[in-house]
Design a protein around this motif. Structure first.
Motif, short mmCIF file in Angstrom:
data_model
loop_
_atom_site.label_atom_id
_atom_site.label_comp_id
_atom_site.label_asym_id
_atom_site.label_seq_id
_atom_site.Cartn_x
_atom_site.Cartn_y
_atom_site.Cartn_z
N LYS A 64 0.83 -1.21 0.00
CA LYS A 64 0.00 0.00 0.00
C LYS A 64 0.86 1.26 0.00
O LYS A 64 0.54 2.23 -0.68
CB LYS A 64 -0.94 0.01 1.21
N LEU A 98 -6.03 -5.89 -2.21
CA LEU A 98 -6.37 -4.47 -2.21
C LEU A 98 -7.73 -4.26 -2.86
O LEU A 98 -8.08 -4.93 -3.83
CB LEU A 98 -5.31 -3.67 -2.96
N THR A 102 -8.88 1.42 -3.23
CA THR A 102 -7.48 1.76 -2.95
C THR A 102 -6.71 1.98 -4.25
O THR A 102 -5.93 2.92 -4.37
CB THR A 102 -6.80 0.63 -2.14
#
Length: 166
Positions: A64, A98, A102
């Motif tokens: 991330k 994810l 995102t």
């Protein structure tokens, strides 16, 4: 680890168009159809070979934190791709789950910054790299930071006595 530093640092530079058929003079470029999975596997093999470990796993938080860079790499490898394919690549290559919430905002931001272009298709939007210089500079900056951090940890661990040696 220090003997491997240059191997990791040059993982992208070692690849030539003769070797993959898809990397241009700047080291970036579109993949030929059907080569993407092979190219991703090859990148992971090069990283694993450069490290003194048999397996490399990435924490989802690291994925991330470096999502922009990973998306840029994946778009470069594909040449032109859509968000669902990028989500699938992130899941398969990094075992990261994810959400579209995102990934898509990051893609839209890269498009707004004129790094990626978006081409609307009938049922999807395809992204491709517009600013290869930005991609290269971003990846080099991130690589240098990660390598420096890894070297710092390596130097500390090599000078700090192991807990089980007491």
């Amino acid at each position: 680890m220090s003997k491997h530093d240059s191997s990791v640092a040059s993982a992208f530079d070692e690849r030539s168009s003769a070797e993959t058929g898809s990397i241009d003079a700047a080291g970036l470029g579109a993949a030929e159809p059907g080569t993407t999975d092979h190219e991703l596997d090859e990148l992971f093999d090069q990283v694993t070979a450069a490290l003194a470990t048999e397996e490399v796993a990435f924490d989802e938080s690291l994925i991330k934190e470096n999502l922009e860079e990973l998306l840029l790499v994946l778009v470069c490898v594909h040449g032109s791709t859509h968000g669902k394919e990028l989500l699938a690549d992130l899941t398969e290559a990094f075992d990261a789950q994810l959400s579209p919430g995102t990934v898509y905002p990051c893609l839209h931001e890269l498009e707004e910054e004129d790094v990626l272009s978006m081409h609307a298709k009938v049922r999807t939007k395809e992204y491709s790299v517009v600013d290869e210089a930005y991609v290269r500079a971003t990846l080099e900056r991130t690589m240098t930071q990660h390598l420096a951090f890894g070297l710092l940890l390596d130097r500390f661990l090599s000078s700090y006595p192991a807990a089980d040696s007491e």
